[in-house]
Structure formats: structure tokens, C-alpha cells
Design a protein around this motif. Sequence first.
Motif, mmCIF file in Angstrom:
data_model
loop_
_atom_site.group_PDB
_atom_site.id
_atom_site.type_symbol
_atom_site.label_atom_id
_atom_site.label_comp_id
_atom_site.label_asym_id
_atom_site.label_seq_id
_atom_site.Cartn_x
_atom_site.Cartn_y
_atom_site.Cartn_z
ATOM 1 N N GLU A 66 58.201 25.239 44.608
ATOM 2 C CA GLU A 66 59.244 25.161 45.640
ATOM 3 C C GLU A 66 58.629 25.627 46.955
ATOM 4 O O GLU A 66 58.870 26.740 47.427
ATOM 5 C CB GLU A 66 60.446 26.033 45.248
ATOM 6 C CG GLU A 66 61.196 25.538 44.036
ATOM 7 C CD GLU A 66 62.044 24.311 44.340
ATOM 8 O OE1 GLU A 66 62.337 24.051 45.522
ATOM 9 O OE2 GLU A 66 62.408 23.607 43.386
ATOM 10 N N ALA A 67 57.817 24.763 47.550
ATOM 11 C CA ALA A 67 57.023 25.147 48.720
ATOM 12 C C ALA A 67 57.888 25.557 49.911
ATOM 13 O O ALA A 67 57.581 26.540 50.590
ATOM 14 C CB ALA A 67 56.087 24.010 49.113
ATOM 15 N N ASP A 68 58.962 24.813 50.196
ATOM 16 C CA ASP A 68 59.805 25.159 51.342
ATOM 17 C C ASP A 68 60.452 26.535 51.158
ATOM 18 O O ASP A 68 60.486 27.333 52.089
ATOM 19 C CB ASP A 68 60.895 24.108 51.560
ATOM 20 C CG ASP A 68 60.350 22.800 52.091
ATOM 21 O OD1 ASP A 68 59.219 22.788 52.629
ATOM 22 O OD2 ASP A 68 61.066 21.784 51.973
ATOM 23 N N SER A 69 60.932 26.800 49.970
ATOM 24 C CA SER A 69 61.563 28.092 49.696
ATOM 25 C C SER A 69 60.544 29.221 49.739
ATOM 26 O O SER A 69 60.837 30.315 50.221
ATOM 27 C CB SER A 69 62.274 28.069 48.338
ATOM 28 O OG SER A 69 63.333 27.136 48.358
ATOM 29 N N ALA A 70 59.333 28.957 49.256
ATOM 30 C CA ALA A 70 58.270 29.969 49.315
ATOM 31 C C ALA A 70 57.921 30.283 50.762
ATOM 32 O O ALA A 70 57.753 31.450 51.134
ATOM 33 C CB ALA A 70 57.031 29.498 48.551
ATOM 34 N N ARG A 71 57.839 29.246 51.607
ATOM 35 C CA ARG A 71 57.568 29.480 53.036
ATOM 36 C C ARG A 71 58.701 30.261 53.680
ATOM 37 O O ARG A 71 58.469 31.158 54.497
ATOM 38 C CB ARG A 71 57.332 28.155 53.765
ATOM 39 C CG ARG A 71 55.949 27.588 53.549
ATOM 40 C CD ARG A 71 55.673 26.407 54.455
ATOM 41 N NE ARG A 71 56.528 25.271 54.180
ATOM 42 C CZ ARG A 71 56.234 24.292 53.314
ATOM 43 N NH1 ARG A 71 55.092 24.332 52.649
ATOM 44 N NH2 ARG A 71 57.048 23.287 53.142
ATOM 45 N N ASP A 72 59.942 29.950 53.332
ATOM 46 C CA ASP A 72 61.089 30.679 53.878
ATOM 47 C C ASP A 72 60.998 32.162 53.509
ATOM 48 O O ASP A 72 61.203 33.038 54.356
ATOM 49 C CB ASP A 72 62.393 30.070 53.365
ATOM 50 C CG ASP A 72 63.611 30.688 54.010
ATOM 51 O OD1 ASP A 72 63.639 30.838 55.248
ATOM 52 O OD2 ASP A 72 64.556 31.013 53.268
ATOM 53 N N ALA A 73 60.666 32.454 52.260
ATOM 54 C CA ALA A 73 60.516 33.853 51.839
ATOM 55 C C ALA A 73 59.391 34.528 52.621
ATOM 56 O O ALA A 73 59.498 35.696 53.007
ATOM 57 C CB ALA A 73 60.254 33.930 50.330
ATOM 58 N N ARG A 74 58.317 33.793 52.871
ATOM 59 C CA ARG A 74 57.191 34.358 53.628
ATOM 60 C C ARG A 74 57.567 34.621 55.090
ATOM 61 O O ARG A 74 57.073 35.574 55.690
ATOM 62 C CB ARG A 74 55.972 33.453 53.516
ATOM 63 C CG ARG A 74 55.426 33.434 52.073
ATOM 64 C CD ARG A 74 54.238 32.521 51.910
ATOM 65 N NE ARG A 74 53.087 33.119 52.580
ATOM 66 C CZ ARG A 74 52.147 32.413 53.195
ATOM 67 N NH1 ARG A 74 52.218 31.093 53.259
ATOM 68 N NH2 ARG A 74 51.134 33.024 53.761
#
Length: 194
Positions: A66-74
Motif C-alpha cells: 500500500e505505497a500511497d498509505s505508506a507515504r502518508d504515514a511517512r
Amino acid sequence: LLDQGLIDEARPLLRAARRVFEASDNPYLVAFVLLLTGRCDTRAGDPVAARAALEASAAGYAELDEADSARDARVHLLEALIDAGLHDDAVVLARDLAVAGVDGPALSRLHRQTARLARADGDDAAARAAAQEAVDVPTTTPYERALSLALLAHLDPDAAIGDAHETLRRLGVVDVDALLVHDVVDLTPSERPQ
């Protein structure tokens, strides 16, 4: 509850949700509740706990592709790093995120945090430019745009930007001033009003 500023009300719900999602072996929802927990810890002035939760959230999302969600968390992690005074780590993460292709509300948050970093470096022009970029993200939410407008007004009092306070009140934020002290005025957690 979290975006409204009701941190004390949100915390027990987040703890209960995490227990349920972990017991049901649902890694997506565990990552999601960790993201919310990290945001809650950031708002509560605990950047160390926020960092742990947000790193775990980003890792959980990454494991699920879930790349978009991982970036959001970052991007939320970036805020926690700045709050913790980990400037060098925050600069590295901000650069990584800029290359990673963040968009939507997360892009607005990334620009806001980049403005905070520029301010910490004494580069007011870059801080104003990043704040303006945060305002100009067309796919952001009204909440994120209002925070960006407030930051821009703080950095450039002559900017004609509308009323961020009123927008946040309409969105149900309970304590607009406390929220803006965290998101707009760069105070250390110990300096922030409780």
C-alpha cells in the motif's frame, strides 16, 4: 475526534480498535489505527510515541504493498521528527518523500512540514514558498488547506488568504488555537499550551 482536537476521547478508542484489529489478524486496519495513534500522539506532544506508531504504520502498509498509505504515514512521521527536534532525520525524510511522489492531502502536509524545516534553517523565503505550495495543492482537503492558509498567514501576515480559523470551526475543530499552535507556530512540545 482527532481532527476536532478531542485527543483524550480518541485515545481509548484507538487502543480498543488496535486490540480488535490485532486479534482479528487484520494488518491493514492495524496499520491504519497505528497511523491514527501516531497522529494522536503528535497532537498530544509525545513525538517519541508518535514516531514509533508512525514507523510501524508505514512498515505495515509497505508490507501490504500500500505505497500511497505508506507515504502518508511517512509524511506524518516527518511531523513527529520535527517535533522531536530531529532536524537532520527530518530533512532526509522530507527529501525522500519529495522524490517518492506524494500527492493529495499528504502533499499539502509535506509542503507544510517543509516550510517548518525551512523556517528552522532561517530561510523565510523558502518557508513562505513551501507554505504557498501547500495552499495551492488542488486535491487537498478543506482541513489541510485551512492549516496551510494559517501557516502562510503566520509566515506572511500580508497574504490575503481568507479565514482559516472560521473554516476549522465549521469543520468541527474544538480548540482551533491549540491546533494552530501545533501546526503553525513552531514551539517545542514543552512550550505548547496544554
